[in-house]
Design a protein around this motif. Sequence first.
Motif, PDB file in Angstrom:
ATOM      1  N   TYR A  73       0.858  -1.198   0.000  1.00 42.90           N
ATOM      2  CA  TYR A  73       0.000   0.000   0.000  1.00 42.90           C
ATOM      3  C   TYR A  73       0.890   1.244   0.000  1.00 42.90           C
ATOM      4  O   TYR A  73       1.845   1.354   0.772  1.00 42.90           O
ATOM      5  CB  TYR A  73      -0.886   0.004   1.234  1.00 42.90           C
ATOM      6  CG  TYR A  73      -1.659   1.293   1.443  1.00 42.90           C
ATOM      7  CD1 TYR A  73      -2.611   1.708   0.518  1.00 42.90           C
ATOM      8  CD2 TYR A  73      -1.424   2.093   2.564  1.00 42.90           C
ATOM      9  CE1 TYR A  73      -3.322   2.885   0.701  1.00 42.90           C
ATOM     10  CE2 TYR A  73      -2.139   3.274   2.767  1.00 42.90           C
ATOM     11  CZ  TYR A  73      -3.073   3.665   1.831  1.00 42.90           C
ATOM     12  OH  TYR A  73      -3.766   4.843   2.015  1.00 42.90           O
ATOM     13  N   GLY A  74       0.555   2.196  -0.891  1.00 41.57           N
ATOM     14  CA  GLY A  74       1.332   3.427  -0.980  1.00 41.57           C
ATOM     15  C   GLY A  74       2.449   3.384  -2.002  1.00 41.57           C
ATOM     16  O   GLY A  74       3.152   4.374  -2.188  1.00 41.57           O
ATOM     17  N   PHE A  75       2.585   2.233  -2.675  1.00 39.55           N
ATOM     18  CA  PHE A  75       3.618   2.083  -3.692  1.00 39.55           C
ATOM     19  C   PHE A  75       3.086   2.501  -5.070  1.00 39.55           C
ATOM     20  O   PHE A  75       1.902   2.316  -5.372  1.00 39.55           O
ATOM     21  CB  PHE A  75       4.060   0.626  -3.813  1.00 39.55           C
ATOM     22  CG  PHE A  75       4.996   0.142  -2.745  1.00 39.55           C
ATOM     23  CD1 PHE A  75       6.170  -0.502  -3.086  1.00 39.55           C
ATOM     24  CD2 PHE A  75       4.693   0.300  -1.397  1.00 39.55           C
ATOM     25  CE1 PHE A  75       7.034  -0.977  -2.110  1.00 39.55           C
ATOM     26  CE2 PHE A  75       5.541  -0.180  -0.411  1.00 39.55           C
ATOM     27  CZ  PHE A  75       6.719  -0.818  -0.753  1.00 39.55           C
ATOM     28  N   ILE A  76       3.953   3.044  -5.910  1.00 41.54           N
ATOM     29  CA  ILE A  76       3.722   3.042  -7.352  1.00 41.54           C
ATOM     30  C   ILE A  76       4.148   1.665  -7.835  1.00 41.54           C
ATOM     31  O   ILE A  76       5.207   1.160  -7.446  1.00 41.54           O
ATOM     32  CB  ILE A  76       4.526   4.154  -8.047  1.00 41.54           C
ATOM     33  CG1 ILE A  76       3.982   5.533  -7.630  1.00 41.54           C
ATOM     34  CG2 ILE A  76       4.477   3.995  -9.557  1.00 41.54           C
ATOM     35  CD1 ILE A  76       4.782   6.708  -8.159  1.00 41.54           C
ATOM     36  N   THR A  77       3.333   1.028  -8.659  1.00 41.26           N
ATOM     37  CA  THR A  77       3.583  -0.379  -8.990  1.00 41.26           C
ATOM     38  C   THR A  77       4.134  -0.549 -10.408  1.00 41.26           C
ATOM     39  O   THR A  77       5.273  -0.188 -10.670  1.00 41.26           O
ATOM     40  CB  THR A  77       2.316  -1.206  -8.756  1.00 41.26           C
ATOM     41  OG1 THR A  77       1.229  -0.688  -9.551  1.00 41.26           O
ATOM     42  CG2 THR A  77       1.898  -1.175  -7.290  1.00 41.26           C
ATOM     43  N   ASN A  78       3.328  -1.058 -11.316  1.00 44.67           N
ATOM     44  CA  ASN A  78       3.833  -1.481 -12.627  1.00 44.67           C
ATOM     45  C   ASN A  78       3.883  -0.334 -13.632  1.00 44.67           C
ATOM     46  O   ASN A  78       3.322  -0.405 -14.719  1.00 44.67           O
ATOM     47  CB  ASN A  78       2.956  -2.617 -13.161  1.00 44.67           C
ATOM     48  CG  ASN A  78       3.603  -3.351 -14.317  1.00 44.67           C
ATOM     49  OD1 ASN A  78       4.824  -3.401 -14.419  1.00 44.67           O
ATOM     50  ND2 ASN A  78       2.790  -3.902 -15.185  1.00 44.67           N
ATOM     51  N   THR A  79       4.567   0.735 -13.285  1.00 43.64           N
ATOM     52  CA  THR A  79       4.649   1.897 -14.163  1.00 43.64           C
ATOM     53  C   THR A  79       5.719   1.712 -15.238  1.00 43.64           C
ATOM     54  O   THR A  79       6.756   1.071 -14.980  1.00 43.64           O
ATOM     55  CB  THR A  79       4.967   3.164 -13.341  1.00 43.64           C
ATOM     56  OG1 THR A  79       5.154   4.266 -14.229  1.00 43.64           O
ATOM     57  CG2 THR A  79       6.238   2.980 -12.524  1.00 43.64           C
ATOM     58  N   PRO A  80       5.496   2.276 -16.434  1.00 41.79           N
ATOM     59  CA  PRO A  80       6.561   2.254 -17.446  1.00 41.79           C
ATOM     60  C   PRO A  80       7.744   3.155 -17.081  1.00 41.79           C
ATOM     61  O   PRO A  80       8.799   3.061 -17.702  1.00 41.79           O
ATOM     62  CB  PRO A  80       5.858   2.752 -18.719  1.00 41.79           C
ATOM     63  CG  PRO A  80       4.650   3.479 -18.234  1.00 41.79           C
ATOM     64  CD  PRO A  80       4.250   2.813 -16.962  1.00 41.79           C
ATOM     65  N   LYS A  81       7.562   4.029 -16.074  1.00 43.38           N
ATOM     66  CA  LYS A  81       8.683   4.836 -15.577  1.00 43.38           C
ATOM     67  C   LYS A  81       9.495   3.949 -14.627  1.00 43.38           C
ATOM     68  O   LYS A  81       9.216   3.876 -13.432  1.00 43.38           O
ATOM     69  CB  LYS A  81       8.188   6.099 -14.871  1.00 43.38           C
ATOM     70  CG  LYS A  81       7.490   7.081 -15.798  1.00 43.38           C
ATOM     71  CD  LYS A  81       7.041   8.323 -15.080  1.00 43.38           C
ATOM     72  CE  LYS A  81       8.198   9.226 -14.717  1.00 43.38           C
ATOM     73  NZ  LYS A  81       8.877   9.833 -15.880  1.00 43.38           N
ATOM     74  N   LEU A  82      10.470   3.244 -15.174  1.00 39.68           N
ATOM     75  CA  LEU A  82      11.103   2.128 -14.476  1.00 39.68           C
ATOM     76  C   LEU A  82      11.775   2.528 -13.167  1.00 39.68           C
ATOM     77  O   LEU A  82      11.836   1.723 -12.228  1.00 39.68           O
ATOM     78  CB  LEU A  82      12.116   1.449 -15.409  1.00 39.68           C
ATOM     79  CG  LEU A  82      11.504   0.778 -16.648  1.00 39.68           C
ATOM     80  CD1 LEU A  82      12.586   0.137 -17.494  1.00 39.68           C
ATOM     81  CD2 LEU A  82      10.444  -0.239 -16.251  1.00 39.68           C
TER      82      LEU A  82
END
Length: 290
Positions: A73-82
């Motif tokens: 919780y609170g994470f950015i997950t599978n973003t293309p911004k590696l």
Amino acid sequence: MLYGAIEAGGTKFVCSVGNKDYQTLDKISIETTNPVETLEQVIHFFNKYKEQLSSFGIGSFGPIDCDKHSPTYGFITNTPKLLWKDFDVLGTLKSEFNVPMYWTTDVNASAYGEYHFGHGEDLSSLVYVTIGTGVGGGAIQNGEFIGGASHPEMGHMIVHPHSSATQGGICPYHDFCLEGLACGPAIEHRAGIKGNDLDPQSVEWDIEAYYIAQAVYNITYLLRPERIILGGGVMNKDSLLEKVQESYQKLAGDYLNIDDIKRYILLPKLGGEAAIKGCYKLAEKVKNKE
């Protein structure tokens, strides 16, 4: 008592401090680089008000984990911004500021701002779609976000390719999703130049309107909101809104009656301030729950 607001975008973080009347007292824009560098600047800005801040509203680019029972919780997950993939944004901020924080998507924050201070005033439902570097959507019903296991991913709904299309979109996950065909980089991919440099009369805007109108159609038939707001940089192009309204009416035919299309599909009343205003209101909401 002051509210902290963070519109965490893929290009820039807008950080703002507001009072109980939702008036902005201080504001800064920070380029989105890597997480450590960016959040150091965010924390430095808010440290000036550390003793006065009662709570934060945070709207972030995504996908994000907004399940409070999840270990991420609170994470950015599978973003293309590696560089930001699987980064704990909320935890980083909580380690510096021991106050309640409301964590959601940037488009949800914009929807909340419009719902309370913009075109959604006196309504019970609204959907906000942002079309820019990416595409996303947030929906509100009776003051609450619509979602379940996570936040909606409206940008990845499948749409029909335009009759002139010779290839799929630019999304690495789906050939014909809305984001891959309608985001700013997708326009540039098709036209060979940035949307800002395209002639307003270019056929590319008719193609763009067709894709956005399909999104409006899908949202209308799935959720039946009272109003749909179209924000984001792409929508700043002259006459695009009118093209979307016309294209939607062609798609919808006579099946559903929309009394006034110009009051149903709109640009944001708050302009670029929708997310920040929404974050103030979310900061108030989470503070009142404590």
